[in-house]
Design a protein around this motif. Structure first.
Motif, PDB file in Angstrom:
ATOM      1  N   LEU A 245      31.393  33.999  28.786  1.00 23.43           N
ATOM      2  CA  LEU A 245      31.076  33.779  30.388  1.00 23.43           C
ATOM      3  C   LEU A 245      30.682  32.249  30.461  1.00 23.43           C
ATOM      4  O   LEU A 245      29.789  31.839  29.937  1.00 23.43           O
ATOM      5  N   LYS A 246      31.540  31.442  31.227  1.00 21.67           N
ATOM      6  CA  LYS A 246      31.018  30.005  31.435  1.00 21.67           C
ATOM      7  C   LYS A 246      30.847  29.660  32.958  1.00 21.67           C
ATOM      8  O   LYS A 246      31.331  30.411  33.736  1.00 21.67           O
ATOM      9  N   GLY A 247      30.110  28.712  33.204  1.00 17.33           N
ATOM     10  CA  GLY A 247      30.038  28.247  34.597  1.00 17.33           C
ATOM     11  C   GLY A 247      30.044  26.828  34.815  1.00 17.33           C
ATOM     12  O   GLY A 247      29.840  26.038  33.984  1.00 17.33           O
ATOM     13  N   PHE A 248      30.166  26.498  36.231  1.00 20.00           N
ATOM     14  CA  PHE A 248      30.235  24.792  36.385  1.00 20.00           C
ATOM     15  C   PHE A 248      29.887  24.922  38.097  1.00 20.00           C
ATOM     16  O   PHE A 248      30.816  25.205  38.798  1.00 20.00           O
ATOM     17  N   GLY A 249      28.534  24.446  38.477  1.00 24.23           N
ATOM     18  CA  GLY A 249      28.386  24.599  39.899  1.00 24.23           C
ATOM     19  C   GLY A 249      28.388  26.275  40.433  1.00 24.23           C
ATOM     20  O   GLY A 249      27.956  27.081  39.926  1.00 24.23           O
ATOM     21  N   ARG A 250      29.397  26.110  41.230  1.00 26.51           N
ATOM     22  CA  ARG A 250      29.558  27.267  42.131  1.00 26.51           C
ATOM     23  C   ARG A 250      30.415  28.331  41.554  1.00 26.51           C
ATOM     24  O   ARG A 250      30.992  29.266  41.860  1.00 26.51           O
ATOM     25  N   HIS A 251      31.201  27.796  40.240  1.00 24.07           N
ATOM     26  CA  HIS A 251      32.048  28.547  39.534  1.00 24.07           C
ATOM     27  C   HIS A 251      31.504  29.321  38.465  1.00 24.07           C
ATOM     28  O   HIS A 251      30.725  28.669  37.875  1.00 24.07           O
ATOM     29  N   SER A 296      43.489  31.803  19.434  1.00 24.49           N
ATOM     30  CA  SER A 296      43.905  30.724  19.880  1.00 24.49           C
ATOM     31  C   SER A 296      43.873  29.967  21.300  1.00 24.49           C
ATOM     32  O   SER A 296      44.809  29.571  21.914  1.00 24.49           O
ATOM     33  N   ILE A 297      42.520  30.551  21.719  1.00 23.76           N
ATOM     34  CA  ILE A 297      42.405  30.002  23.163  1.00 23.76           C
ATOM     35  C   ILE A 297      40.873  29.843  23.591  1.00 23.76           C
ATOM     36  O   ILE A 297      40.327  30.319  22.978  1.00 23.76           O
ATOM     37  N   ASP A 298      40.847  28.913  24.320  1.00 20.11           N
ATOM     38  CA  ASP A 298      39.578  28.372  24.833  1.00 20.11           C
ATOM     39  C   ASP A 298      39.870  27.935  26.293  1.00 20.11           C
ATOM     40  O   ASP A 298      40.982  27.630  26.717  1.00 20.11           O
ATOM     41  N   PHE A 299      38.692  27.860  27.093  1.00 24.67           N
ATOM     42  CA  PHE A 299      38.991  27.091  28.450  1.00 24.67           C
ATOM     43  C   PHE A 299      37.519  26.347  28.639  1.00 24.67           C
ATOM     44  O   PHE A 299      36.653  26.506  28.157  1.00 24.67           O
ATOM     45  N   CYS A 300      37.781  25.500  29.785  1.00 25.13           N
ATOM     46  CA  CYS A 300      36.613  24.818  30.057  1.00 25.13           C
ATOM     47  C   CYS A 300      36.867  24.143  31.525  1.00 25.13           C
ATOM     48  O   CYS A 300      38.121  24.106  32.225  1.00 25.13           O
ATOM     49  N   PHE A 301      35.740  23.913  32.297  1.00 26.56           N
ATOM     50  CA  PHE A 301      35.897  23.109  33.640  1.00 26.56           C
ATOM     51  C   PHE A 301      36.055  21.607  33.440  1.00 26.56           C
ATOM     52  O   PHE A 301      35.406  21.124  32.774  1.00 26.56           O
ATOM     53  N   VAL A 302      37.040  21.121  34.442  1.00 24.98           N
ATOM     54  CA  VAL A 302      37.180  19.566  34.554  1.00 24.98           C
ATOM     55  C   VAL A 302      36.714  19.275  35.877  1.00 24.98           C
ATOM     56  O   VAL A 302      37.711  19.340  36.745  1.00 24.98           O
ATOM     57  N   GLY A 303      35.636  19.140  36.131  1.00 23.44           N
ATOM     58  CA  GLY A 303      35.142  18.658  37.365  1.00 23.44           C
ATOM     59  C   GLY A 303      35.001  20.012  38.284  1.00 23.44           C
ATOM     60  O   GLY A 303      34.861  21.157  37.856  1.00 23.44           O
ATOM     61  N   ASN A 304      34.912  19.755  39.584  1.00 27.10           N
ATOM     62  CA  ASN A 304      34.282  20.895  40.545  1.00 27.10           C
ATOM     63  C   ASN A 304      35.549  21.766  41.033  1.00 27.10           C
ATOM     64  O   ASN A 304      35.447  22.813  41.436  1.00 27.10           O
ATOM     65  N   ASP A 305      36.967  21.297  40.846  1.00 26.08           N
ATOM     66  CA  ASP A 305      37.890  22.089  41.189  1.00 26.08           C
ATOM     67  C   ASP A 305      39.212  22.139  40.005  1.00 26.08           C
ATOM     68  O   ASP A 305      40.256  22.306  40.771  1.00 26.08           O
ATOM     69  N   ARG A 306      38.967  22.002  38.923  1.00 29.31           N
ATOM     70  CA  ARG A 306      39.911  21.881  37.879  1.00 29.31           C
ATOM     71  C   ARG A 306      39.613  22.643  36.735  1.00 29.31           C
ATOM     72  O   ARG A 306      38.290  22.663  36.417  1.00 29.31           O
ATOM     73  N   LEU A 307      40.402  23.550  35.988  1.00 30.40           N
ATOM     74  CA  LEU A 307      40.219  24.217  34.968  1.00 30.40           C
ATOM     75  C   LEU A 307      41.312  23.939  34.052  1.00 30.40           C
ATOM     76  O   LEU A 307      42.372  23.829  33.998  1.00 30.40           O
TER      77      LEU A 307
END
Length: 549
Positions: A245-251, A296-307
């Motif tokens: 479970l990850k977050g960034f601002g409103r996401h 073999s997978i991970d994810f992160c937020f790049v700014g407020n509108d990109r994943l």
């Protein structure tokens, strides 16, 4: 007849003379609307404009912010009268302190988490340590948040959640916990055990860190999935693994990948990711799913509108419209197939906009998402490799090409100039444009911390401190029988102190401090029982060290 070309040249000279005839204050005001690189170009080609630049703290502050990859943050406190010249000096002093990297004078106190280190997920966010203990056969889960050396003016949260207070409903089991002190948010991802089968359905509970009620900005207390999370294949898998479970601002985003009974016959497994705009809706149609290679997978937020989805390649998605599935913008290929990968990104110096619940935590600047560092660590092929990647490549897409069809960039087109490759780092941390890595320091089981600063001003104005690395570097990958060359410029500083392995069982970093988790008395009967006995906090802005008990 007049020559049109000659007339155009005269008009350009006239406009230049008219601009230089303006008062210096007006010149400075007009120049302040330019990007920081253009301000430097103007100052380098015209003596008069250079004098304007030298005389203007505002222009120098713009360049310092841009060159360090930072954005100004509006200070809401009306009583704050910090002048631009003071901010400029503070910003320069903070940057300069990192190039000294002096660990000689430091002190520490004891900070115990009272549990085995490998059973606790620890993150650093907005000056707080966020700890979550996963449930094991011998102990139950719990969560804790602890402020680290706060200033007297800062608002902080210190709290411990026992198992019974974490579970939102009866028969619930916690799969992950996310805390965001800047927004006073704790999000708890959980499933519910049914009397017949474990359905693989998950939910996210939203609360405030400093209370038990629903978060005042949340659309509701519980976020619901729009997918059934591999329910159709429940007879094939044993447990739900790799839940993040990850977050960034409103996401907020929840990732899941099940572990199958027969891994040999199912080399690729179903994977899904659910995203929410938790401030506006409890349900969302924004989700991704695919068949992925296990681990073999991970994810992160790049700014407020990109994943960014990190797997066989880097897949960049737009999440601006949360009413539909994320839109694939581009794919960035790795130079070879990867089997295990982990993404490291800065999370402690990111502004959350005007929605911050703790105004005392606001600062004068924050990391710019478009000029930040991302680090992807590949664990196979061995030895491990760390890709330091500039996030600017994710914001340089051709707008005319994006929208109809995703753009694919082979490694040769994006990697060598926008990344730098390092071999076999023991630990990795990222803050803004700075990358901290731990490498062997000569003697066996002895290590040094290497700080790499990738900001443009660090490379150009290191003031004689650190090693500037601009030349391409080549790494041989023996297991693949190939070499990789990368050339992203940076400045490197190596710690003057050598550490034992037990002094570096954990490492975190933010804009001003380095946090080292130390095991002072390893148990003789159980070497695997790692306990964080001490936390050493090194204050980089002043060159002094502090600690927490």
């Amino acid at each position: 007849m007049n020559d049109p070309t000659d007339q155009a040249g005269k008009n350009a000279k006239l406009r230049k003379v008219e601009f230089l005839a303006l008062a210096e204050e007006l010149q400075s005001y007009i120049l302040s609307f330019l990007p920081w690189q253009d301000i430097l170009r103007c100052a380098s080609v015209c003596k008069a404009l250079r004098q304007t630049y030298i005389s203007s703290s505002e222009l120098q502050y713009i360049i310092e912010l841009g060159g360090q990859g930072l954005l100004p943050v509006r200070i809401a406190d009306p009583g704050n009268h910090t002048s631009v010249s003071q901010r400029l000096q503070l910003l320069r002093d903070k940057a300069h302190a990192w190039f000294q990297f002096n660990f000689h004078t430091h002190s520490f106190q004891t900070f115990s988490i009272e549990e085995q280190f490998h059973d606790v997920t620890i993150s650093l966010a907005d000056g707080h340590f966020c700890l979550w203990h996963r449930e094991t056969e011998d102990s139950e889960n719990w969560a804790k948040i602890v402020p680290l050396l706060p200033k007297s003016s800062e608002q902080t949260v210190e709290r411990h959640w026992p198992p019974e207070s974490l579970c939102p409903v009866p028969n619930a089991y916690i799969v992950d916990v996310y805390m965001d002190p800047a927004q006073n948010l704790i999000a708890i991802a959980y499933g519910v055990n049914d009397d017949t089968i474990q359905e693989g359905r998950f939910y996210v509970d939203l609360r405030t860190l400093d209370g038990d009620g629903i978060h005042p900005q949340a659309a509701g207390q519980t976020l619901f999935l729009s997918v059934h999370t591999a329910q159709d294949n429940h007879d094939l898998f044993t447990v739900m693994e790799d839940l993040q479970l990850k977050g960034f601002g409103r996401h907020l985003a929840l990732q899941c990948c099940p572990v199958f009974n027969d891994v040999v016959s199912t080399p690729r497994v179903p994977w899904w990711l659910q995203l929410w705009d938790w401030q506006h809706s409890t349900r969302s149609n924004s989700n991704l799913s695919d068949m992925m290679v296990l681990q073999s997978i991970d994810f992160c937020f790049v700014g407020n509108d990109r994943l960014l989805l990190v797997s066989d390649d880097l897949k960049l998605y737009s999440i601006e419209d949360m009413s539909r599935q994320p839109q694939l913008l581009a794919c960035y290929s790795f130079p070879f197939p990867v089997k295990r990968i982990q993404c490291f990104q800065p999370t402690t110096d990111i502004a959350h906009g005007s929605q911050m619940q703790m105004p005392a935590q606001q600062t004068m600047w924050t990391s710019d998402p478009e000029h930040r560092l991302l680090c992807c660590v590949v664990f196979h092929p061995s030895p491990r490799l760390a890709f330091a990647i500039s996030t600017k490549i994710f914001f340089e897409l051709d707008s005319e090409r994006v929208g109809e069809k995703a753009v694919t960039f082979p490694w040769e087109k994006w990697g060598p100039t926008n990344a730098r490759l390092f071999q076999d780092p023991w630990q990795v941390c990222v803050s803004g444009n700075r990358l901290l890595q731990v490498f062997p320091g000569g003697a066996r089981s002895r290590y040094r911390i290497h700080m790499m600063d990738f900001s443009p001003l660090a490379v150009e104005r290191r003031q004689g401190l650190g090693l500037v690395v601009k030349k391409p570097s080549t790494i041989e990958i023996n297991e693949l029988g190939k070499t990789l060359t990368t050339s992203l410029p940076y400045v490197e500083v190596v710690s003057d102190r050598v550490f034992d392995a037990i002094e570096l069982i954990g490492m975190w970093v933010d804009t001003d401090r380095i946090y080292l988790a130390k095991m002072m008395d390893p148990p003789d009967d159980d070497p695997g029982d790692l306990r964080m006995d001490q936390l050493e906090v090194i204050e980089m802005s002043s060159g002094l060290s502090e600690s927490l008990s």
